[in-house]
Scaffold this active site. Sequence first.
Site, PDB file in Angstrom:
ATOM      1  N   HIS A 382       0.046  -1.149 103.260  1.00  0.00           N
ATOM      2  CA  HIS A 382       0.724  -1.746 104.434  1.00  0.00           C
ATOM      3  C   HIS A 382       2.227  -1.798 104.254  1.00  0.00           C
ATOM      4  O   HIS A 382       2.951  -2.491 105.260  1.00  0.00           O
ATOM      5  CB  HIS A 382       0.207  -3.095 104.599  1.00  0.00           C
ATOM      6  CG  HIS A 382      -1.559  -2.832 105.052  1.00  0.00           C
ATOM      7  ND1 HIS A 382      -1.598  -2.575 106.486  1.00  0.00           N
ATOM      8  CD2 HIS A 382      -2.452  -2.948 104.422  1.00  0.00           C
ATOM      9  CE1 HIS A 382      -3.182  -2.647 106.538  1.00  0.00           C
ATOM     10  NE2 HIS A 382      -3.525  -2.707 105.445  1.00  0.00           N
ATOM     11  N   LYS A 584       7.196 -12.739 115.688  1.00  0.00           N
ATOM     12  CA  LYS A 584       6.533 -12.081 114.284  1.00  0.00           C
ATOM     13  C   LYS A 584       7.157 -12.936 113.058  1.00  0.00           C
ATOM     14  O   LYS A 584       7.878 -13.668 113.318  1.00  0.00           O
ATOM     15  CB  LYS A 584       7.052 -10.597 114.314  1.00  0.00           C
ATOM     16  CG  LYS A 584       8.570 -10.398 114.249  1.00  0.00           C
ATOM     17  CD  LYS A 584       8.881  -8.980 114.136  1.00  0.00           C
ATOM     18  CE  LYS A 584       8.772  -8.208 115.431  1.00  0.00           C
ATOM     19  NZ  LYS A 584       8.106  -7.054 115.505  1.00  0.00           N
ATOM     20  N   ARG A 585       6.407 -12.796 111.910  1.00  0.00           N
ATOM     21  CA  ARG A 585       6.958 -13.471 110.769  1.00  0.00           C
ATOM     22  C   ARG A 585       8.562 -13.424 110.556  1.00  0.00           C
ATOM     23  O   ARG A 585       9.316 -12.215 111.039  1.00  0.00           O
ATOM     24  CB  ARG A 585       6.459 -12.839 109.547  1.00  0.00           C
ATOM     25  CG  ARG A 585       4.901 -13.107 109.262  1.00  0.00           C
ATOM     26  CD  ARG A 585       4.819 -14.532 109.173  1.00  0.00           C
ATOM     27  NE  ARG A 585       5.154 -15.241 108.006  1.00  0.00           N
ATOM     28  CZ  ARG A 585       4.235 -15.763 106.927  1.00  0.00           C
ATOM     29  NH1 ARG A 585       3.075 -15.805 107.312  1.00  0.00           N
ATOM     30  NH2 ARG A 585       4.887 -16.059 105.866  1.00  0.00           N
ATOM     31  N   LYS A 590      12.900  -7.642 109.254  1.00  0.00           N
ATOM     32  CA  LYS A 590      12.652  -7.575 110.823  1.00  0.00           C
ATOM     33  C   LYS A 590      13.892  -7.817 111.609  1.00  0.00           C
ATOM     34  O   LYS A 590      13.752  -7.689 112.873  1.00  0.00           O
ATOM     35  CB  LYS A 590      11.432  -8.394 110.925  1.00  0.00           C
ATOM     36  CG  LYS A 590      10.073  -8.023 110.254  1.00  0.00           C
ATOM     37  CD  LYS A 590       9.046  -9.091 110.703  1.00  0.00           C
ATOM     38  CE  LYS A 590       7.714  -8.834 109.808  1.00  0.00           C
ATOM     39  NZ  LYS A 590       6.960  -7.818 110.207  1.00  0.00           N
ATOM     40  N   THR A 701       2.331  -4.131 114.884  1.00  0.00           N
ATOM     41  CA  THR A 701       1.088  -4.192 115.937  1.00  0.00           C
ATOM     42  C   THR A 701       1.521  -4.875 117.259  1.00  0.00           C
ATOM     43  O   THR A 701       0.880  -4.630 118.257  1.00  0.00           O
ATOM     44  CB  THR A 701      -0.151  -4.402 115.398  1.00  0.00           C
ATOM     45  OG1 THR A 701       0.227  -5.821 114.248  1.00  0.00           O
ATOM     46  CG2 THR A 701      -0.888  -3.613 114.426  1.00  0.00           C
ATOM     47  N   LYS A 705       0.759  -4.556 121.494  1.00  0.00           N
ATOM     48  CA  LYS A 705       0.277  -5.586 122.354  1.00  0.00           C
ATOM     49  C   LYS A 705       1.220  -5.947 123.409  1.00  0.00           C
ATOM     50  O   LYS A 705       0.797  -6.136 124.736  1.00  0.00           O
ATOM     51  CB  LYS A 705       0.162  -6.924 121.406  1.00  0.00           C
ATOM     52  CG  LYS A 705      -0.751  -6.778 120.581  1.00  0.00           C
ATOM     53  CD  LYS A 705      -0.670  -8.099 119.160  1.00  0.00           C
ATOM     54  CE  LYS A 705      -1.540  -7.733 118.178  1.00  0.00           C
ATOM     55  NZ  LYS A 705      -1.357  -8.419 117.127  1.00  0.00           N
TER      56      LYS A 705
HETATM   57  C1  4GP Z   1       1.974  -5.334 107.523  1.00  0.00           C
HETATM   58  C2  4GP Z   1       3.114  -4.453 107.826  1.00  0.00           C
HETATM   59  O1  4GP Z   1       4.533  -5.151 107.520  1.00  0.00           O
HETATM   60  C3  4GP Z   1       3.231  -4.188 109.516  1.00  0.00           C
HETATM   61  O2  4GP Z   1       4.208  -3.277 109.730  1.00  0.00           O
HETATM   62  C4  4GP Z   1       1.922  -3.496 109.465  1.00  0.00           C
HETATM   63  O3  4GP Z   1       1.842  -3.357 111.060  1.00  0.00           O
HETATM   64  C5  4GP Z   1       0.658  -4.542 109.179  1.00  0.00           C
HETATM   65  O4  4GP Z   1       0.810  -4.692 108.079  1.00  0.00           O
HETATM   66  C6  4GP Z   1      -0.778  -3.887 109.475  1.00  0.00           C
HETATM   67  O5  4GP Z   1      -0.741  -2.338 108.860  1.00  0.00           O
HETATM   68  N1  4GP Z   1       2.019  -5.640 106.136  1.00  0.00           N
HETATM   69  C7  4GP Z   1       1.840  -6.921 105.867  1.00  0.00           C
HETATM   70  C8  4GP Z   1       2.101  -7.242 104.132  1.00  0.00           C
HETATM   71  O6  4GP Z   1       1.517  -7.707 106.595  1.00  0.00           O
HETATM   72  O7  4GP Z   1       1.743  -8.295 103.695  1.00  0.00           O
HETATM   73  O8  4GP Z   1       2.171  -6.214 103.419  1.00  0.00           O
END
Ligand code: 4GP
Length: 858
Positions: A382, A584-585, A590, A701, A705
């Site tokens: 991810h 988002k976080r 970001k 994601t 949305k």
């Molecule tokens: C997240 C990614 O940062 C995000 O781009 C992606 O859409 C999401 O996973 C689902 O695949 N990664 C994390 C992490 O949340 O902690 O690595």
Amino acid sequence: IDSVIPLQSRELWKKHEVKKFNNGDEFQRKFIQHVETTLARSLYNCDELAAYEAASESVRDNLIIDWNKTQQRVTARDPKRVYYLSLEFLMGRALDNALININTGDEGDETSREMISDAVEQLGFRLEDVLDQEPDAALGNGGLGRLAACFVDSLATGNYPAWGYGLRYQYGIFAQKIIDGYQVETPDYWLNLRNPWEIERSEIQVRISYYGHVHREQGSSTLSPSSWIGGEQVLAVAYDMPVPGFKTTTVNNLRLWSAKPTTEFDFAKFNDGDYTNSVIDQQRAESITAVLYPNDNFESGKELRLRQQYFWCAASLHDILRRFKKSRKPWKELPDQVAIQLNDTHPTLAVVELQRILVDLEKLDWHEAWEIVTRTFSYTNHTVMQEALEKWPVGLIGHLLPRHLEIIYDINWFFLHDVEKKFPKDVDLLSRISIIEESSPGRQVRMAHLAIVGSHKVNGVAELHTELIKTTIFQDFVNIYGAGKFTNVTNGITPRRWLRQANPQLAQLISETLEDKSDRYLLEMSRLTGLAKYADDLEFQKRWDDVKYHNKVRLADLLCRLNGGVDVISRDHIRDTLFDIQVKRIHEYKRQQLNIFGVIHRYLSMKEMLAEGASIQQVAAKYPRKVSFFGGKSAPGYYMAKLIIHLINSVAAVVNNDREIADLLKVVFVADYNVSKAEVLIPASDLSQHISTAGTEASGTSNMKFVMNGGLIIGTVDGANVEITREIGEENIFLFGNLAEDVEELRYKHRYHNVPLPETLSRVLSVLESGAFSPENVSEFQPLVDAVRQHGDYYLISDDFESYLASLALVDDVYHNQRSTWLRKSILSVANVGFFSSDRCIEEYAETVWNVEPIRET
Ligand code: 4GP
């Protein structure tokens, strides 16, 4: 199916079979029964909370009946099953979602969300208020955890025999308070109220060991069966959450483990007179599932985290294998019966645990066992961010899990041996790919390498991301295994929650507009293309715009409620105010700092015009009405992210109180962003920002949305933005900034040369340095300035600033001067968003990774 009930008694069971409620009347009877018996309340003391609980219990009863049948059906047919192992499931609220799924589409099923809404109202409550009582199940940080939640929804909807496995944290992600502009974390003890959505399975317990030592016959190697005598023991107890599918009777299971002390007791300590401490030792067990680690895209490497991981992997595998063993098939058929998906590297110890079980307990030959293991697992990556790639000190694993460390070494030995045969004498290659990193201060286990070696498929989560992992962090593995082991499955989101539930008005308008006048499109999203022909229809555009307006008012209402009944944004011009949202976080990659620098630029420019004698109308013509919304949590230990939050709030304090600019610009930080707030924020956006440095956001994601809710997006050429552009058309998205392929060179330039900043950004940074937004502590925001000016501008704020501003200016122009064009873009975006349904994603996994088939009711 086996049963202990004697044959002659079974008729009686069938006669008294529990029935689902099927109309408002029957629902009300259930509801009142639960109020009076389950809750021990009555007509005289049933408040909204009790109403929520009674409604949930009643709806849950229906789900459980289907849940039971689903499990019986799957047991009887015994197909290949999928297990989704994720340390995070960011589920949000359950009741409204269950109401959307309550009608199974079966003949004679007359239930519906509307029916329940009416029934609840007749009993004296408003459904909206009842739904609002539910706390979010917030067992996740962000994208990764919410993806898992969308996936279990689509697995049930697609009738796949699939279970999720996770942990039942007592504290979910912390609640965020903003005090004096700073983030303050408070614990989220979400189980404070009784949770009607979980079923405690106190009879399903798995004993988990830690520490101890390994025994083996004299002279035999670590490859032969060994016995691990664990030291500390804890129990894993199962809690099940029903996961209903849409328009189907399939209800799948999400099994979450909770840690409990064993019933054993340290009698030695006790007899020494230390009763209290022997009880305290026991309580240590419960700490394992006490808290979710609040990091997103970052690994902190704490021992308790490793204990959590093993606890969960061992309990889940035990459960999976127990089920497999019931079918009495030989071990070599395990991969034909079971697919286990590793959601990131967090569950990688499951690979080692399965090898241990097969070799040590089932006495399989090492190689035979390893073949079974690798055919069973697959792994999703991810993130490419270095700080997020998990590594555990060898010493820590060896201490906590001595037998597992031996196995990891042996896996690595065989792996390196094979590679050496293929690429002789390439010592560099061997050290790069080794599962063990020989680093100072000590050796570490690279979990991503272990996950790749232990899996038959590895996937990225968007095309660009998959391309990047294949050419950077995992390149060597592509050379070793060939490209076929690496595959892309672009992420998706469930349209049930993110369209039907979050945006009922839009969902309704779509149903009315599509040819079949139904909500089938929530299952078959390609039907949305039927909207395209209305893109230029002015009357339709007006209805579309009305829905957006309604959702913007709904957001204003929520903010007002959260603010103690005082409006946060003016009600006067909502229809003509651009709602610009970035939620988002909070993370440097970001780039919320880019966004707020843009806001500062806008504010300074407005002030400058006024100072030069322009009228407020002239200012408004150039900088029309806009509210910039921000929301998101920072990891508690992430200094820069917390500083960004404080900057946003400090800018808000100045801008929002500046009478001179007359409400043309507002900045709002929405505290405690979570799933249920997302459900209100996302449908209200005209524009949302997805502006990560190219190559850093694996997929994203929320971009999907927002598009699904008719918002336009401004973004970089990163993650799934690329495929969103392809699907909806590049004329319908505002792209800007440098490309991933140029990032490395730009960073290099910043490191070794003095790259001049654009004038616009220089001005923003100088104003920040002057303390204009931090009068009490002038240098407070210096670290954010220095990151750009002094420390190499790692996230390339300066390189993208001008094109960002240009893109924002274009947004203003289209939104304010060409509203019909704007609405056309919005309608066409929704018409073409179908690809991003998580149903499509799950089908891809099922076909290309898991090789599993749906099981339907016959
Ligand atoms: C997240 C990614 O940062 C995000 O781009 C992606 O859409 C999401 O996973 C689902 O695949 N990664 C994390 C992490 O949340 O902690 O690595």
